[in-house]
Scaffold this motif. Structure first.
Motif, PDB file in Angstrom:
ATOM      1  N   ALA A  46       0.839  -1.209   0.000  1.00 60.01           N
ATOM      2  CA  ALA A  46       0.000   0.000   0.000  1.00 60.01           C
ATOM      3  C   ALA A  46       0.872   1.257   0.000  1.00 60.01           C
ATOM      4  O   ALA A  46       0.598   2.224  -0.716  1.00 60.01           O
ATOM      5  CB  ALA A  46      -0.932   0.002   1.217  1.00 60.01           C
ATOM      6  N   LEU A  47       1.931   1.238   0.780  1.00 58.93           N
ATOM      7  CA  LEU A  47       2.846   2.380   0.847  1.00 58.93           C
ATOM      8  C   LEU A  47       3.556   2.594  -0.492  1.00 58.93           C
ATOM      9  O   LEU A  47       3.678   3.721  -0.970  1.00 58.93           O
ATOM     10  CB  LEU A  47       3.870   2.143   1.965  1.00 58.93           C
ATOM     11  CG  LEU A  47       4.827   3.287   2.271  1.00 58.93           C
ATOM     12  CD1 LEU A  47       4.059   4.511   2.774  1.00 58.93           C
ATOM     13  CD2 LEU A  47       5.858   2.871   3.311  1.00 58.93           C
ATOM     14  N   ALA A  48       3.988   1.488  -1.090  1.00 63.49           N
ATOM     15  CA  ALA A  48       4.668   1.570  -2.390  1.00 63.49           C
ATOM     16  C   ALA A  48       3.732   2.162  -3.445  1.00 63.49           C
ATOM     17  O   ALA A  48       4.143   2.998  -4.259  1.00 63.49           O
ATOM     18  CB  ALA A  48       5.154   0.192  -2.821  1.00 63.49           C
ATOM     19  N   LEU A  49       2.468   1.741  -3.424  1.00 62.20           N
ATOM     20  CA  LEU A  49       1.485   2.279  -4.375  1.00 62.20           C
ATOM     21  C   LEU A  49       1.315   3.779  -4.176  1.00 62.20           C
ATOM     22  O   LEU A  49       1.254   4.550  -5.135  1.00 62.20           O
ATOM     23  CB  LEU A  49       0.127   1.587  -4.178  1.00 62.20           C
ATOM     24  CG  LEU A  49      -0.084   0.240  -4.836  1.00 62.20           C
ATOM     25  CD1 LEU A  49      -1.466  -0.288  -4.502  1.00 62.20           C
ATOM     26  CD2 LEU A  49       0.108   0.320  -6.341  1.00 62.20           C
ATOM     27  N   TYR A  50       1.239   4.182  -2.910  1.00 62.52           N
ATOM     28  CA  TYR A  50       1.043   5.603  -2.616  1.00 62.52           C
ATOM     29  C   TYR A  50       2.236   6.417  -3.112  1.00 62.52           C
ATOM     30  O   TYR A  50       2.073   7.472  -3.742  1.00 62.52           O
ATOM     31  CB  TYR A  50       0.842   5.817  -1.115  1.00 62.52           C
ATOM     32  CG  TYR A  50       0.601   7.277  -0.776  1.00 62.52           C
ATOM     33  CD1 TYR A  50       1.623   8.071  -0.258  1.00 62.52           C
ATOM     34  CD2 TYR A  50      -0.645   7.857  -0.999  1.00 62.52           C
ATOM     35  CE1 TYR A  50       1.406   9.410   0.008  1.00 62.52           C
ATOM     36  CE2 TYR A  50      -0.872   9.189  -0.731  1.00 62.52           C
ATOM     37  CZ  TYR A  50       0.153   9.962  -0.225  1.00 62.52           C
ATOM     38  OH  TYR A  50      -0.067  11.288   0.035  1.00 62.52           O
ATOM     39  N   LEU A  51       3.435   5.922  -2.827  1.00 60.76           N
ATOM     40  CA  LEU A  51       4.641   6.653  -3.234  1.00 60.76           C
ATOM     41  C   LEU A  51       4.778   6.685  -4.760  1.00 60.76           C
ATOM     42  O   LEU A  51       5.132   7.709  -5.339  1.00 60.76           O
ATOM     43  CB  LEU A  51       5.876   6.014  -2.594  1.00 60.76           C
ATOM     44  CG  LEU A  51       5.959   6.161  -1.062  1.00 60.76           C
ATOM     45  CD1 LEU A  51       7.125   5.353  -0.510  1.00 60.76           C
ATOM     46  CD2 LEU A  51       6.089   7.623  -0.660  1.00 60.76           C
ATOM     47  N   LYS A  52       4.485   5.569  -5.408  1.00 62.89           N
ATOM     48  CA  LYS A  52       4.578   5.508  -6.870  1.00 62.89           C
ATOM     49  C   LYS A  52       3.590   6.468  -7.523  1.00 62.89           C
ATOM     50  O   LYS A  52       3.855   7.031  -8.577  1.00 62.89           O
ATOM     51  CB  LYS A  52       4.295   4.059  -7.335  1.00 62.89           C
ATOM     52  CG  LYS A  52       4.540   3.820  -8.805  1.00 62.89           C
ATOM     53  CD  LYS A  52       6.000   3.961  -9.164  1.00 62.89           C
ATOM     54  CE  LYS A  52       6.213   3.811 -10.664  1.00 62.89           C
ATOM     55  NZ  LYS A  52       7.576   4.181 -11.058  1.00 62.89           N
ATOM     56  N   GLY A  53       2.453   6.662  -6.846  1.00 57.16           N
ATOM     57  CA  GLY A  53       1.445   7.586  -7.360  1.00 57.16           C
ATOM     58  C   GLY A  53       1.921   9.023  -7.410  1.00 57.16           C
ATOM     59  O   GLY A  53       1.304   9.862  -8.052  1.00 57.16           O
ATOM     60  N   GLY A  54       3.033   9.321  -6.749  1.00 56.71           N
ATOM     61  CA  GLY A  54       3.572  10.667  -6.780  1.00 56.71           C
ATOM     62  C   GLY A  54       4.576  10.893  -7.896  1.00 56.71           C
ATOM     63  O   GLY A  54       5.033  12.010  -8.120  1.00 56.71           O
ATOM     64  N   ASP A  55       4.890   9.815  -8.628  1.00 55.28           N
ATOM     65  CA  ASP A  55       5.867   9.945  -9.719  1.00 55.28           C
ATOM     66  C   ASP A  55       5.292  10.739 -10.882  1.00 55.28           C
ATOM     67  O   ASP A  55       4.101  10.645 -11.168  1.00 55.28           O
ATOM     68  CB  ASP A  55       6.215   8.560 -10.277  1.00 55.28           C
ATOM     69  CG  ASP A  55       7.268   7.882  -9.443  1.00 55.28           C
ATOM     70  OD1 ASP A  55       7.682   6.770  -9.802  1.00 55.28           O
ATOM     71  OD2 ASP A  55       7.658   8.467  -8.412  1.00 55.28           O
ATOM     72  N   GLU A  56       6.144  11.454 -11.577  1.00 45.95           N
ATOM     73  CA  GLU A  56       5.704  12.123 -12.799  1.00 45.95           C
ATOM     74  C   GLU A  56       5.948  11.172 -13.965  1.00 45.95           C
ATOM     75  O   GLU A  56       6.956  11.225 -14.645  1.00 45.95           O
ATOM     76  CB  GLU A  56       6.458  13.445 -13.010  1.00 45.95           C
ATOM     77  CG  GLU A  56       5.716  14.386 -13.947  1.00 45.95           C
ATOM     78  CD  GLU A  56       6.647  15.188 -14.833  1.00 45.95           C
ATOM     79  OE1 GLU A  56       7.700  15.590 -14.323  1.00 45.95           O
ATOM     80  OE2 GLU A  56       6.334  15.367 -16.021  1.00 45.95           O
ATOM     81  N   SER A  57       5.032  10.262 -14.133  1.00 44.98           N
ATOM     82  CA  SER A  57       5.131   9.273 -15.204  1.00 44.98           C
ATOM     83  C   SER A  57       3.713   8.774 -15.457  1.00 44.98           C
ATOM     84  O   SER A  57       2.808   9.063 -14.677  1.00 44.98           O
ATOM     85  CB  SER A  57       6.013   8.098 -14.777  1.00 44.98           C
ATOM     86  OG  SER A  57       5.398   7.412 -13.705  1.00 44.98           O
ATOM     87  N   ASP A  58       3.533   8.026 -16.525  1.00 35.11           N
ATOM     88  CA  ASP A  58       2.199   7.492 -16.806  1.00 35.11           C
ATOM     89  C   ASP A  58       1.741   6.567 -15.682  1.00 35.11           C
ATOM     90  O   ASP A  58       0.586   6.621 -15.255  1.00 35.11           O
ATOM     91  CB  ASP A  58       2.202   6.719 -18.131  1.00 35.11           C
ATOM     92  CG  ASP A  58       1.851   7.604 -19.305  1.00 35.11           C
ATOM     93  OD1 ASP A  58       1.907   7.127 -20.451  1.00 35.11           O
ATOM     94  OD2 ASP A  58       1.512   8.786 -19.071  1.00 35.11           O
TER      95      ASP A  58
END
Lengths: 144, 71
Positions: A46-58
């Motif tokens: 869940a944490l990884a998903l949240y952090l990845k959601g902050g990336d500037e990528s598709d």
């Protein structure tokens, strides 16, 4: 702060909650150690998903708060791919379990559920025309 | 489908990020549109055309057929 305004956060929380539900079930069935390990994995995911959601990528934007129209399409395609691979995997598991005389009813139920949901989706999202009889009546009224 | 998004963006000395911000889309979407890998929706196509002060059919053209293919 609502799910609509912060979908990224709520998505991560939902993932953590679902993962914790699995962890509790695993803990009850397989013991505390395995349950705790499952919980750690669930929260980490869940944490990884949240952090990845902050990336500037598709991928980041699709998981994040405000995907644009193309990124929503990317998400839709990913879900469609999941919708193809998952029932096929379940079908394969069903076949293997049945052939090896293992418990196969969960795979059977989930495979059939996938099929029902698919056809339900077709019915739900299809364009539905008005019945022919109603159309004829309408044409009769217009011509008089 | 061929489009003039890249040419017009460069003419105005805009970066992809700046154009993306002006249109309310991601930079990756601008890249995809310019590369012809994504066909924008009608509302977005109109938004792009209005931003550059041109008509939609001027901004987006169906791909020209190869002249060698025509009899």
């Amino acid at each position: 702060m609502t799910p609509r305004s912060h979908p990224r956060l709520w998505s991560a929380l939902a993932t953590a909650l679902l993962g914790s539900t699995v962890a509790v079930a695993v803990g009850l069935g397989r013991g505390l150690k395995v349950g705790l390990l499952t919980e750690v994995v669930a929260v980490g995911w869940a944490l990884a998903l949240y952090l990845k959601g902050g990336d500037e990528s598709d991928v980041g934007d699709a998981l994040g708060d405000h995907p644009d129209e193309r990124q929503r399409l990317v998400k839709l395609r990913a879900r469609a791919l999941t919708g193809i691979v998952t029932p096929l995997s379940l079908l394969a598991a069903w076949v293997v379990a049945a052939a090896t005389k293992s418990t196969y009813w969960p795979f059977e139920v989930l495979t059939l559920l996938s099929a029902v949901v698919y056809f339900g989706g077709l019915a739900l999202y299809a364009e539905h025309e008005a019945p022919a009889r109603a159309n004829k009546r309408q044409r009769g009224r217009l011509s008089s | 489908m061929r489009n003039e998004v890249r040419e017009r963006r460069v003419d105005r000395r805009l970066s992809q990020a700046e154009l993306a911000a002006a249109l309310g889309v991601s930079r990756q979407t601008v890249i995809s549109i310019e590369g012809g890998r994504y066909l924008p929706s009608l509302p977005l196509a109109f938004k792009i055309a209005r931003y550059f002060d041109v008509t939609v059919d001027k901004m987006f053209d169906p791909e020209e057929h190869d002249e060698e293919e025509t009899p």
